[in-house]
Each structure stands twice: as C-alpha cells, then as structure tokens.
Scaffold this active site. Sequence first.
Site, PDB file in Angstrom:
ATOM      1  CG  HIS A 176      -3.102   3.583   1.901  1.00  0.00           C
ATOM      2  ND1 HIS A 176      -3.661   3.200   0.712  1.00  0.00           N
ATOM      3  CD2 HIS A 176      -3.293   2.662   2.636  1.00  0.00           C
ATOM      4  CE1 HIS A 176      -3.947   1.938   0.721  1.00  0.00           C
ATOM      5  NE2 HIS A 176      -3.975   1.662   1.888  1.00  0.00           N
ATOM      6  CB  CYS A 182      -0.914   0.038   1.248  1.00  0.00           C
ATOM      7  SG  CYS A 182      -2.073  -1.371   1.326  1.00  0.00           S
ATOM      8  CG  ASN A 228      -6.459  -0.744   1.127  1.00  0.00           C
ATOM      9  OD1 ASN A 228      -5.907  -0.219   0.288  1.00  0.00           O
ATOM     10  ND2 ASN A 228      -6.110  -0.808   2.375  1.00  0.00           N
TER      11      ASN A 228
END
EC number: 2.3.1.180
Length: 323
Positions: free
Chosen positions: A250, A114, A280
Amino acid sequence: MTTRSVVIGVGHYLPERIVENAEFEATIDTTDQWIRSRSGIERRHFAAEGQSTSDLATKAAKAALEDAGIDADSLDAIVLATSTADLTFPSAATMVQAQLGMTRGFAFDVQAVCAGFVFALSNANALILSGQAKRVMVIGAETFSRIMDWSDRTTCVLFGDGAGALILEAQEGDGSNADRGILATDLNSDGRHRDILYVDGGVSTQSTGFLRMQGKEVFRHAVEKLAKTAETSMGKIGLEADDVDWIVPHQANIRIITGTAKKLGLPMDRVVVTVQDHGNTSAASIPLALSVGKQRGQIKTGDMIVTEAIGGGLAWGSVVLRW
C-alpha cells in the site's frame, strides 16, 4: 489438480489534474520539502468536478479488459474496494457493471479503507475457489479529495484519487508454489483502534465528514502489522524472503514502505514504489502500483509478489501471488 485464481489482465486510471506539492504552499502552512521529507510524496491526482469514483473505476476496468483481451460480459462478478462510493447506495460496483455494459453476473463493494483491495482480492479468490465464479474483476477506486479538510496540513497533502483493476480467472495448477495465481492470503482487523484513522461523518450524522488521522499512531501500527501479515501469508506456503521477486505495498508513506521492507529483509530495489507520483490513493494504491509496475517492465509473468496494506478500522492484510 488445484484451482488457482490467476491474473489475466490489469489496468489503471488517474484523473487528468496533477497537483504538485508546491500548489499547497499558497493555502496552508507547508512546503514541498516538508511534504517530501515526511511522506515521500511529490504529487497526486485529483478527480475533476463531477467525476465520481465509479467513473474512475470504469476507466481502470476497461483498461484491464483490454489488457486481458476479453469483454465485460465474460465476467462473472465485480468486487470493488472503496471508501468513497458515489452514493450511500447502490454500490459503486453495480454502477461500473452498468457502465461496462455487463448484463450478467453480480457486483458488490468492499469497504476496508486502505486495506480494501487486499480484502477484495481475498474475497474474489474465495468466490473462484468455491466455484461461484470463474472470472472476477477486482477494482480499487477512490476520490479521497472529496473527504479532505483543506485546513489540516497533516492530512490533506497525503491523499490522491485514482483507480486500478485486475481480472482473476480460474485456472488449474498442480498445487505447488510454482503455480500462477493467488497462493496465500491473510486478513485482520481490530476495532479498538478506530479513533486513530477515521472520517467524522456518515449516514448516521447526515454529513460526509472529513478524514481524521493520528499520524504517529498509524505509523507505529503500520510497520509492525504490515510485516507480520506478510510473514504470515508467506509462512502459509513456506515462502522465504529470497523467493520474493516484488513487494507491492500500500502506497501511503515512503517511511512505512522502507520500514516494512527492512523488517522483511528485502532491499528497496525489489519494492514497487509509486507513492511519489500518486500519494495515498487508499484502496486504489495496490492495483495502481501493480498496473504501473507491469507497465514499467518491473512485474513479469511468473514473478512472485507479496502485497500488503493497512487502513482504518484498523484493518490490514496481505496476499501472495505468482503473476
């Protein structure tokens, strides 16, 4: 004069299939309310059968090229952040290079889960500052739907697929914070925390594996580490919270996003939030949010932006740039 890596174009792509939270209610023990209350996610996009990470990345790349008004052969390099590349090798970046018809320069992947996009952005900046490239396409692209355990309600509802891309170009500035472009970066990792977020497969096991996550542990590390890396990058150029126009974090979990903003002393009306619509998307989430933020009219030329991300490894980092 000082060389800066300036954003000249941005774009994104989301697969056509939209999966609302309610769709999971038929297969696992969960509800729309449960998912929203714990993550802020309302829906996400899933890639179609046969649609690969490089396909998504190429569409985002074409959108960024159109936004910049340039063609692919004017690029010197492509740096693609992904944990879900099409094949073990070659890199997804070279596949994008071919699909764009780019016949010069070089392309490679970066893998920091990520946090991949901030790592890719930092590496692209280094290529420009060292003189190895003048124009670099930076892409984050993922098909995390391919590594989900659909029986694990704590993880499978959180992730989505997508891609975002931006183009950096070497331009001259005067060396001050008024310059457009990347002004500061900070990268970190700590392999001792591998077991709180990982995929239980890979080449050595001859299996793809599934994503495994200890959610409470990830959350505990995330808010502290994200705030600290943002403060470190900002500190390198003497930036204060009041100087920041937008945080583009993020997009993993709304509670992490709000917790980090609070630690940084920034109100939520200065945070670009897309997690409700995308879930996500790992390395794709920041470039997706940058592109959507520009599309919405939030991000404008001259805005001071702080991006920060954390992912498996653990790996985390931040980039400060003036749009």
